[in-house]
Motif scaffolding. Sequence first.
Motif, short mmCIF file in Angstrom:
data_model
loop_
_atom_site.label_atom_id
_atom_site.label_comp_id
_atom_site.label_asym_id
_atom_site.label_seq_id
_atom_site.Cartn_x
_atom_site.Cartn_y
_atom_site.Cartn_z
N UNK A 75 -81.07 -53.05 -33.57
CA UNK A 75 -81.29 -54.12 -34.55
C UNK A 75 -82.59 -54.87 -34.25
N UNK A 76 -82.81 -55.17 -32.96
CA UNK A 76 -84.03 -55.87 -32.57
C UNK A 76 -85.27 -55.05 -32.92
N UNK A 77 -85.20 -53.74 -32.67
CA UNK A 77 -86.34 -52.88 -32.96
C UNK A 77 -86.57 -52.74 -34.46
N UNK A 78 -85.49 -52.60 -35.22
CA UNK A 78 -85.61 -52.47 -36.67
C UNK A 78 -86.27 -53.72 -37.26
N UNK A 79 -85.78 -54.90 -36.87
CA UNK A 79 -86.35 -56.14 -37.38
C UNK A 79 -87.79 -56.32 -36.93
N UNK A 80 -88.07 -55.92 -35.70
CA UNK A 80 -89.43 -56.05 -35.17
C UNK A 80 -90.40 -55.13 -35.92
N UNK A 81 -90.01 -53.87 -36.08
CA UNK A 81 -90.89 -52.93 -36.76
C UNK A 81 -90.99 -53.21 -38.25
N UNK A 82 -90.00 -53.89 -38.81
CA UNK A 82 -90.10 -54.33 -40.20
C UNK A 82 -91.25 -55.33 -40.34
N UNK A 83 -91.40 -56.19 -39.35
CA UNK A 83 -92.52 -57.14 -39.37
C UNK A 83 -93.85 -56.44 -39.13
N UNK A 387 -95.99 -52.83 -28.56
CA UNK A 387 -96.04 -53.27 -29.96
C UNK A 387 -95.39 -54.64 -30.14
N UNK A 388 -94.25 -54.86 -29.49
CA UNK A 388 -93.55 -56.14 -29.63
C UNK A 388 -94.34 -57.27 -28.96
N UNK A 389 -94.91 -57.00 -27.79
CA UNK A 389 -95.73 -58.02 -27.11
C UNK A 389 -96.96 -58.34 -27.97
N UNK A 411 -90.17 -61.31 -29.75
CA UNK A 411 -89.99 -61.61 -28.33
C UNK A 411 -88.72 -60.96 -27.80
N UNK A 412 -87.64 -61.05 -28.58
CA UNK A 412 -86.38 -60.40 -28.20
C UNK A 412 -86.59 -58.89 -28.07
N UNK A 413 -87.27 -58.31 -29.06
CA UNK A 413 -87.54 -56.87 -29.01
C UNK A 413 -88.39 -56.49 -27.81
N UNK A 414 -89.37 -57.34 -27.47
CA UNK A 414 -90.25 -57.06 -26.33
C UNK A 414 -89.48 -57.10 -25.02
N UNK A 415 -88.62 -58.12 -24.87
CA UNK A 415 -87.85 -58.27 -23.62
C UNK A 415 -86.90 -57.08 -23.43
N UNK A 416 -86.16 -56.72 -24.49
CA UNK A 416 -85.19 -55.63 -24.38
C UNK A 416 -85.91 -54.29 -24.15
N UNK A 417 -87.00 -54.06 -24.88
CA UNK A 417 -87.75 -52.81 -24.72
C UNK A 417 -88.32 -52.69 -23.31
N UNK A 418 -88.82 -53.80 -22.80
CA UNK A 418 -89.38 -53.79 -21.43
C UNK A 418 -88.29 -53.48 -20.41
N UNK A 419 -87.13 -54.10 -20.59
CA UNK A 419 -86.02 -53.86 -19.66
C UNK A 419 -85.62 -52.38 -19.67
N UNK A 420 -85.51 -51.81 -20.89
CA UNK A 420 -85.11 -50.40 -21.01
C UNK A 420 -86.18 -49.50 -20.39
N UNK A 421 -87.47 -49.80 -20.65
CA UNK A 421 -88.55 -49.00 -20.06
C UNK A 421 -88.49 -49.03 -18.54
N UNK A 422 -88.24 -50.22 -17.98
CA UNK A 422 -88.12 -50.35 -16.52
C UNK A 422 -86.90 -49.59 -16.00
#
Length: 607
Positions: A75-83, A387-389, A411-422
């Motif tokens: 959901x965070x990624x969908x909303x982020x990429x929509x923007x 992209x989110x950052x 910001x929510x998308x960036x934090x979650x994506x960063x956590x998953x990447x790590x």
Amino acid sequence: MKSSFKRYVIGKPLKSEALGEQKLSKTKALAILSSDALSSVAYGPEQILLVLMTVSTVAFWYSLPIAVGVVVLLIALILSYRQVIFAYPHGGGAYVVSRENLGVNAGLVAGGSLLVDYILTVAVSVSAGTDAITSAFPSLHAHNVAIAIFFVICLTLLNLRGVTESASILAYPVYLFVVVMLVLIGVGVYNVVTGQVPDTLHAPIGTPVTGISLFILLKAFASGSSALTGVEAISNAIPNFKDPAPKNASKTLLAMGGILAILFVGIVLLAYFYGIVPNSKETVVSQIAEASVGRNMFYYIIQGTTAMILVLAANTGYSAFPLLAVNLSKDGFIPRIFQVRGDRLGYSNGIVMLGIAAIMLIVLFDGATEHLIPLYAVGVFIPFTLAQVGMVRKWWYDKSDGWIGKLAINLLGAVISFIVAMMFLVTKLPQVWPVFIFVPLIILIFHRIKQHYQAVGEQLRLEKRELPVIEGNLFIIPVAGMTKVVENSLHYVKSLHVEKVVAFYVAFDQVEAKAFEEKWAKWQPDVRLVTYYSPYRSITQPLMKFIDKVEHQYDKSGYQVTVVIPQFLPKKGWHHMLHNQSSLLIRAALLFHKNVVIMTVPYHLQK
């Protein structure tokens, strides 16, 4: 014949004015750009269970909260990429966002990661689909690589025919897969609700599990997040949509996110209630299907559509890779050939390059690319994070209407994506370590290409400067004998009223050289002949020595040296292989002489 075959395979060329007709509607775009993301339900839930199984099958109930976490990330990624779609309506996705907001190198990390990821998308998806087919027909297992290569070639040719044509063909199996999976989930949920599934098949939610740890849960979450690969493809491919492109792309992205969430959660739920345990001989989806409907016709339809969607998932790469390559090429970081549209108005060079790279990967890993999935996933979450950052930074400095809400989403998308990447980098280091090599290497290559284009631009730019004065011309004609081909070249040069003409002949025998000089004096008495003896039977080396000598002699006299190469052209293409290509060797060698002009005079054979 070659042209006719090309027309048969790819289709008739389209006029540039027909570009608008090659745009995608929302329904076709959903099929062609969502196949990668939707296909992940065939392996995403299984990846979660494989991690939890290392502790105990009792831990499978943790798959439910993990699935919820994956959906929150989705959901965070969908909303982020929509923007991203509305902020950057010309496409480019993570690359453009990162480049404009975080700098060139951040953009190159995002763009390079996605280019590699799209190659992996094709290789992994086609290999997974091939495995599904050979699992149903074990006798074909020995031909995995050949079958996978065949599928890549078919997808490449299909995409060369054009965006709308490939979308029209691929839409049916994609939507069929969605319908079949929804029916399967519906039947499975009905069986659970009506009590047809015994409670003894699964451990109750909340059952204590010995040995479970935060590390295991994070690893399972990271593995399940591999189901989100392909989410960014729509933001890269906005130029492929019909107008209004951003609005249509946004609606398509929301539809894809909704379908993916339903299918992913549904498969995880059924796997838990049926107590499905992953094994190497049968996929989780196959076990769910057998438990829900038995091994009947519908079961084989499920398996068939799953195999199709896994193969067709590769098409997301074919849709997004060429467009991303165009953006990188426009900025001068990869060759400009990627900007050229083919006969069917698609970026055919990008399509062909993607197909070749995927085939090389399939051959290199012998069609067994499953262990590349972690690398495949981390290649997506790095661009996700950048992209989110980048969007957070954009909203912070722009402060346009509603910027606080937009910033919060990104910001929510960036934090979650960063956590998953790590999580991927930490928990799957043995599989993803190549990322630390290929990302810096790709950035280095990008910069070297950019430097080359800048250097070429500086040297080709018009500016006030004095051109060298040409006082006269010296024409050198390499000859292999006294033929119509040579006669034709001599006639052309004489028609130019050149001051100095020299014929150059290489002899392999001194007696032969003397005889040739005597015949030449009678045939062309007004053209000077220079003969070089070549004891090692080389043609180009004596010619180069003579040209060097001439250049040195006429260095300060203002003479321009021109080498005229006589060349006969056979009537049929295959006849070329029957003749030596000395003219091509001479021309290739002369290209490195800075002050020599090369001219070819063709003589066309009639038979």
